[in-house]
Design a protein around this motif. Structure first.
Motif, PDB file in Angstrom:
ATOM      1  N   PHE A  71     -13.032  -0.563 -16.936  1.00  0.00           N
ATOM      2  CA  PHE A  71     -11.960  -0.463 -15.950  1.00  0.00           C
ATOM      3  C   PHE A  71     -10.662  -0.027 -16.624  1.00  0.00           C
ATOM      4  CE2 PHE A  71     -14.995  -3.733 -14.833  1.00  0.00           C
ATOM      5  CZ  PHE A  71     -15.323  -3.436 -13.512  1.00  0.00           C
ATOM      6  N   HIS A  72      -9.784   0.590 -15.824  1.00  0.00           N
ATOM      7  CA  HIS A  72      -8.528   1.092 -16.367  1.00  0.00           C
ATOM      8  C   HIS A  72      -7.482   0.001 -16.550  1.00  0.00           C
ATOM      9  CE1 HIS A  72     -10.119   5.043 -16.041  1.00  0.00           C
ATOM     10  NE2 HIS A  72     -10.133   5.050 -14.726  1.00  0.00           N
ATOM     11  N   ASN A  73      -7.556  -1.091 -15.760  1.00  0.00           N
ATOM     12  CA  ASN A  73      -6.562  -2.162 -15.872  1.00  0.00           C
ATOM     13  C   ASN A  73      -7.132  -3.454 -15.283  1.00  0.00           C
ATOM     14  OD1 ASN A  73      -6.097  -1.977 -12.930  1.00  0.00           O
ATOM     15  ND2 ASN A  73      -5.038  -0.054 -13.440  1.00  0.00           N
ATOM     16  N   ARG A  74      -6.385  -4.550 -15.479  1.00  0.00           N
ATOM     17  CA  ARG A  74      -6.825  -5.860 -14.995  1.00  0.00           C
ATOM     18  C   ARG A  74      -6.939  -5.897 -13.470  1.00  0.00           C
ATOM     19  NH1 ARG A  74      -6.383 -10.445 -18.385  1.00  0.00           N
ATOM     20  NH2 ARG A  74      -5.528 -10.030 -20.458  1.00  0.00           N
ATOM     21  N   VAL A 129     -10.172  -4.723 -12.318  1.00  0.00           N
ATOM     22  CA  VAL A 129     -11.193  -5.751 -12.533  1.00  0.00           C
ATOM     23  C   VAL A 129     -11.169  -6.755 -11.387  1.00  0.00           C
ATOM     24  CG1 VAL A 129     -11.976  -7.621 -14.021  1.00  0.00           C
ATOM     25  CG2 VAL A 129     -11.120  -5.510 -15.051  1.00  0.00           C
ATOM     26  N   ASP A 130      -9.979  -7.268 -11.072  1.00  0.00           N
ATOM     27  CA  ASP A 130      -9.833  -8.282 -10.026  1.00  0.00           C
ATOM     28  C   ASP A 130     -10.290  -7.744  -8.671  1.00  0.00           C
ATOM     29  OD1 ASP A 130      -8.586 -11.012  -9.308  1.00  0.00           O
ATOM     30  OD2 ASP A 130      -7.610  -9.637  -7.889  1.00  0.00           O
ATOM     31  N   ASN A 131      -9.891  -6.524  -8.343  1.00  0.00           N
ATOM     32  CA  ASN A 131     -10.280  -5.936  -7.058  1.00  0.00           C
ATOM     33  C   ASN A 131     -11.792  -5.763  -6.960  1.00  0.00           C
ATOM     34  OD1 ASN A 131      -7.623  -5.782  -6.246  1.00  0.00           O
ATOM     35  ND2 ASN A 131      -7.372  -3.633  -6.812  1.00  0.00           N
ATOM     36  N   THR A 132     -12.421  -5.389  -8.081  1.00  0.00           N
ATOM     37  CA  THR A 132     -13.869  -5.198  -8.090  1.00  0.00           C
ATOM     38  C   THR A 132     -14.602  -6.511  -7.870  1.00  0.00           C
ATOM     39  OG1 THR A 132     -13.705  -3.272  -9.548  1.00  0.00           O
ATOM     40  CG2 THR A 132     -15.824  -4.420  -9.494  1.00  0.00           C
ATOM     41  N   ILE A 133     -14.163  -7.576  -8.534  1.00  0.00           N
ATOM     42  CA  ILE A 133     -14.801  -8.891  -8.365  1.00  0.00           C
ATOM     43  C   ILE A 133     -14.650  -9.375  -6.931  1.00  0.00           C
ATOM     44  CG2 ILE A 133     -14.773 -11.296  -9.088  1.00  0.00           C
ATOM     45  CD1 ILE A 133     -13.747 -10.301 -11.829  1.00  0.00           C
ATOM     46  N   ARG A 134     -13.466  -9.212  -6.373  1.00  0.00           N
ATOM     47  CA  ARG A 134     -13.238  -9.654  -4.989  1.00  0.00           C
ATOM     48  C   ARG A 134     -14.077  -8.840  -4.001  1.00  0.00           C
ATOM     49  NH1 ARG A 134      -9.005 -13.189  -4.376  1.00  0.00           N
ATOM     50  NH2 ARG A 134      -7.779 -13.544  -6.290  1.00  0.00           N
ATOM     51  N   ARG A 135     -14.256  -7.565  -4.267  1.00  0.00           N
ATOM     52  CA  ARG A 135     -15.090  -6.745  -3.382  1.00  0.00           C
ATOM     53  C   ARG A 135     -16.544  -7.187  -3.455  1.00  0.00           C
ATOM     54  NH1 ARG A 135     -14.801  -2.274  -5.841  1.00  0.00           N
ATOM     55  NH2 ARG A 135     -16.939  -2.110  -6.575  1.00  0.00           N
TER      56      ARG A 135
END
Length: 304
Positions: free
Chosen positions: A142-145, A148-154
């Motif tokens: 991933f390009h930034n944190r 990462v957070d958006n991907t986990i929430r999705r």
């Protein structure tokens, strides 16, 4: 005007060839000024280069390349795996004019998993350095944190995972998403940690970058039972922590190469090629230091 193939010099390892070889390998197109124009690979170099000339008869990118070609360098490999790995490394190291530009190595983030006191796996953003050892499984780049957070929430939203059990929602008892029927109830005791963890791992597995499963550097041996003239019967690919460190025609040279100090730089394309070869069982494995045969844990895992 596009030159005729008969007017182009064909070489291999510095020697001039009378015609293009039909073995698998990598080919390079050079201009009159010895500028590297293009690097390609094929299981049949002769057939692939002929197709370049056919495509070059039409206006467009191929014609721009082929009108400049003055020399073709052919590099034999024992098979397709070697051709893929050598081409990938050559494009990134030699920067030919007409190949797709490769992105520069830069800082990336990934997902690592830790366990909570309740035995739930929790994803955390972690710095992914292209250099160094791959000591544990990572999931995605991933390009930034925030990515990462958006991907986990999705993933949580799409697969009924509990944000509270994932460590992304504070509080106790059933979470708000459970009340909206978007969480399968790990927070309410409706789902065990084992089931929740299994679903999380299933979701993340597509982007898994496996920890290096060997004690040290490895040789991947690709063999050819019917090599053509000038084609190696076998090649030995030196790999360490998923970094492809070179191709050798005999095991002793590869063994010597494994003792040299080399930077292990992670390359996503090479990783996918190596994992594919291991999963399909297309290569033999040798310990690079002792040349002892080794089991293939990637192949074994596929049958579990």
């Amino acid at each position: 005007m596009m030159p005729e193939l008969a007017d182009i010099t064909i070489t291999s390892r510095g020697e001039t060839l009378e015609e293009l070889p039909s073995y698998s390998g990598v080919y390079r197109f050079y201009s009159n000024e010895e500028a590297l124009l293009y690097v390609g690979k094929s299981v049949d170099i002769k057939a692939r280069v002929y197709s370049h000339f056919q495509e070059g008869r039409k206006p467009g990118r191929h014609q721009r390349i082929m009108t400049q070609v003055a020399r073709i360098e052919a590099q034999a490999t024992a098979g397709e795996i070697g051709a893929l790995l050598v081409e990938n490394a050559a494009i990134k190291a030699e920067t030919p004019l007409y190949n797709r530009r490769q992105r520069q190595v830069r800082k990336l983030w990934t997902i690592h998993l830790t366990r909570s006191k309740d035995n739930f796996l929790q994803p955390n953003s972690a710095d992914f350095s292209p250099w160094g050892e791959r000591a544990q499984d990572s999931y995605g780049l991933f390009h930034n944190r925030r990515h990462v957070d958006n991907t986990i929430r999705r993933h949580a939203r799409d697969h009924g995972l509990c944000l509270r059990m994932l460590g992304l929602d504070a509080g106790k008892g059933p979470c708000f998403q459970y009340q909206l029927k978007r969480c399968d109830g790990a927070c309410a005791g409706d789902e065990s940690a084992e089931d929740h963890n299994a679903r999380l791992l299933s979701v993340l597995d597509r982007d898994r970058i496996a920890a290096w499963p060997f004690p040290g550097p490895l040789l991947l041996v690709e063999r050819n039972i019917r090599p053509l003239p000038q084609q190696p019967k076998a090649q030995f690919h030196l790999v360490n922590h998923w970094s492809w460190l070179g191709c050798f025609d005999d095991p002793q040279a590869a063994q010597t190469g494994s003792k040299e100090t080399r930077d292990t730089v992670f390359d996503r394309d090479a990783y996918r090629m190596l994992m594919s070869a291991l999963r399909k069982g297309k290569v033999e494995l040798l310990d690079a230091e002792s040349l002892a045969e080794m089991d293939n844990p990637i192949l074994a895992a596929a049958f579990d």
